[in-house]
Design a protein around this motif. Sequence first.
Motif, PDB file in Angstrom:
ATOM      1  N   TYR A   3       0.801  -1.225   0.000  1.00 48.03           N
ATOM      2  CA  TYR A   3       0.000   0.000   0.000  1.00 48.03           C
ATOM      3  C   TYR A   3       0.837   1.280   0.000  1.00 48.03           C
ATOM      4  O   TYR A   3       0.422   2.289  -0.581  1.00 48.03           O
ATOM      5  N   PHE A   4       1.995   1.255   0.665  1.00 42.47           N
ATOM      6  CA  PHE A   4       2.766   2.492   0.833  1.00 42.47           C
ATOM      7  C   PHE A   4       4.226   2.299   0.443  1.00 42.47           C
ATOM      8  O   PHE A   4       5.130   2.434   1.288  1.00 42.47           O
ATOM      9  N   PRO A   5       4.524   1.957  -0.800  1.00 45.33           N
ATOM     10  CA  PRO A   5       5.929   1.794  -1.201  1.00 45.33           C
ATOM     11  C   PRO A   5       6.660   3.138  -1.163  1.00 45.33           C
ATOM     12  O   PRO A   5       6.073   4.183  -1.454  1.00 45.33           O
ATOM     13  N   GLY A   6       7.907   3.077  -0.775  1.00 49.24           N
ATOM     14  CA  GLY A   6       8.707   4.300  -0.760  1.00 49.24           C
ATOM     15  C   GLY A   6       8.648   5.067   0.538  1.00 49.24           C
ATOM     16  O   GLY A   6       9.079   6.219   0.596  1.00 49.24           O
ATOM     17  N   THR A   7       8.149   4.459   1.625  1.00 48.79           N
ATOM     18  CA  THR A   7       8.153   5.129   2.919  1.00 48.79           C
ATOM     19  C   THR A   7       9.516   4.934   3.588  1.00 48.79           C
ATOM     20  O   THR A   7      10.420   4.300   3.038  1.00 48.79           O
ATOM     21  N   PHE A   8       9.662   5.450   4.823  1.00 42.37           N
ATOM     22  CA  PHE A   8      10.934   5.320   5.528  1.00 42.37           C
ATOM     23  C   PHE A   8      11.291   3.862   5.781  1.00 42.37           C
ATOM     24  O   PHE A   8      12.458   3.527   5.985  1.00 42.37           O
ATOM     25  N   THR A  18      17.333   1.713   3.153  1.00 43.17           N
ATOM     26  CA  THR A  18      18.125   0.491   3.228  1.00 43.17           C
ATOM     27  C   THR A  18      18.465   0.045   4.658  1.00 43.17           C
ATOM     28  O   THR A  18      18.277  -1.134   4.987  1.00 43.17           O
ATOM     29  N   PRO A  19      18.969   0.912   5.546  1.00 42.42           N
ATOM     30  CA  PRO A  19      19.261   0.423   6.913  1.00 42.42           C
ATOM     31  C   PRO A  19      18.017  -0.089   7.635  1.00 42.42           C
ATOM     32  O   PRO A  19      18.083  -1.107   8.332  1.00 42.42           O
ATOM     33  N   VAL A  20      16.890   0.593   7.452  1.00 42.26           N
ATOM     34  CA  VAL A  20      15.643   0.153   8.079  1.00 42.26           C
ATOM     35  C   VAL A  20      15.173  -1.156   7.458  1.00 42.26           C
ATOM     36  O   VAL A  20      14.736  -2.081   8.154  1.00 42.26           O
ATOM     37  N   CYS A  21      15.275  -1.222   6.143  1.00 41.35           N
ATOM     38  CA  CYS A  21      14.885  -2.434   5.420  1.00 41.35           C
ATOM     39  C   CYS A  21      15.744  -3.627   5.850  1.00 41.35           C
ATOM     40  O   CYS A  21      15.233  -4.725   6.078  1.00 41.35           O
ATOM     41  N   SER A  22      17.051  -3.410   5.972  1.00 39.20           N
ATOM     42  CA  SER A  22      17.962  -4.481   6.387  1.00 39.20           C
ATOM     43  C   SER A  22      17.650  -4.953   7.804  1.00 39.20           C
ATOM     44  O   SER A  22      17.654  -6.160   8.086  1.00 39.20           O
ATOM     45  N   LEU A  23      17.376  -3.998   8.696  1.00 40.14           N
ATOM     46  CA  LEU A  23      17.013  -4.353  10.073  1.00 40.14           C
ATOM     47  C   LEU A  23      15.706  -5.132  10.099  1.00 40.14           C
ATOM     48  O   LEU A  23      15.571  -6.116  10.834  1.00 40.14           O
ATOM     49  N   ASN A  33      21.670  11.073  -1.669  1.00 42.64           N
ATOM     50  CA  ASN A  33      22.496  10.432  -0.640  1.00 42.64           C
ATOM     51  C   ASN A  33      21.697   9.564   0.338  1.00 42.64           C
ATOM     52  O   ASN A  33      22.190   9.211   1.418  1.00 42.64           O
ATOM     53  N   VAL A  34      20.484   9.225  -0.017  1.00 43.29           N
ATOM     54  CA  VAL A  34      19.656   8.345   0.816  1.00 43.29           C
ATOM     55  C   VAL A  34      19.524   6.994   0.113  1.00 43.29           C
ATOM     56  O   VAL A  34      19.013   6.928  -1.001  1.00 43.29           O
ATOM     57  N   PRO A  35      20.013   5.921   0.742  1.00 43.25           N
ATOM     58  CA  PRO A  35      19.899   4.586   0.122  1.00 43.25           C
ATOM     59  C   PRO A  35      18.485   4.034   0.258  1.00 43.25           C
ATOM     60  O   PRO A  35      17.891   4.100   1.335  1.00 43.25           O
ATOM     61  N   TRP A  36      17.962   3.479  -0.835  1.00 45.07           N
ATOM     62  CA  TRP A  36      16.588   2.984  -0.840  1.00 45.07           C
ATOM     63  C   TRP A  36      16.529   1.514  -1.196  1.00 45.07           C
ATOM     64  O   TRP A  36      17.247   1.029  -2.055  1.00 45.07           O
ATOM     65  N   TYR A  37      15.636   0.796  -0.520  1.00 42.79           N
ATOM     66  CA  TYR A  37      15.323  -0.619  -0.738  1.00 42.79           C
ATOM     67  C   TYR A  37      16.539  -1.520  -0.470  1.00 42.79           C
ATOM     68  O   TYR A  37      17.641  -1.037  -0.206  1.00 42.79           O
TER      69      TYR A  37
END
Length: 321
Positions: free
Chosen positions: A71-76, A80-85, A157-161
């Motif tokens: 539903y909400f792709p592209g949120t915080f 990448t660090p959040v996704c990895s965690l 400078n923000v890593p995504w996905y």
Amino acid sequence: MHLPPTGAIYAIYYTGLAVFAIPVNLTAIVILSRGKCGLSKCISRYLLSMSVTDLLVIITAVLLNRVPGIYFPGTFLSITPVCSLSIALIYAVRDCSVWLTVSFTFDRFVAICCQKLKTKYCTERTAAVVIGTVCVLGCLVNIPWYFLHEPVYIIDNVPWYCKMKDLRYSSPMWAAFHWLDRILTPCLPFFLVLLFNVLTVRHILAASRARKRLRAQSNGEKQKDPEMESRRKSIVLLFAISCSFILLWLTYVVYFIYDRFTVDKILSFPVLIAAECANMFQLLSSCTNTFIYAVTQSKFREQLKMFVLSPLTLIRKLVSR
């Protein structure tokens, strides 16, 4: 689990699973924590810990991974660090949930088949130590998942996905870790749950035949066996939880075997559907235990009824004043 699938079917399924499973597991946690279900403290600890980890599986894998990805792709959550965690947490709580099921199955196997060991092992203190050990090891083993991902792209400078690093194709350490991960969950637990249940069934059948012969010789007539009756509910609970685990993880195990031992890996539509169905069934296993408790345990049903009716009772008392 890394890239949630899109489509109406997946959106409905994962949304419904989150809406349904979270209150169900919370209800089980509240009821079991009261200790009024007529179960031993040892069993209650295992069931309570299984409900907690099942809840965490739904929160991490569905509420914070699948649903936002649909539903909400592209949120915080996609940074990448959040996704990895998030990925590391998903694997950690999944392993804890699976191995607590194995621990409970082994505890019941000892209680039923190993009478000499039962008094020392099947205690509240041992259950607490086993649960703590399983949870700590489950978290430690899955720490590498956090470091095995890199961003898909970088914007301002923000890593995504998250995507797997290329070392998965060349590193022997990665290959060993990946094999170890799949063996530890779900292949080895799947085998152990099957093994303990087979041994338990064999022991029950042998003990049942022996007790029937002894009681027939002593009484000469058929009477209810109080000891067998008292063990029946525990056995039914064990088999219900084990069978649910085996059935809902079976697709995942079959897909893993196919993926590991198929030379020509073609990512066809049926294969992708099978992979996602394996994940869907695996996540569904995190909300079935409460229904098993309700079906097999009469005192749990009583507590559940009281829990559901308590708001109405409170309103009635307030109105009557």
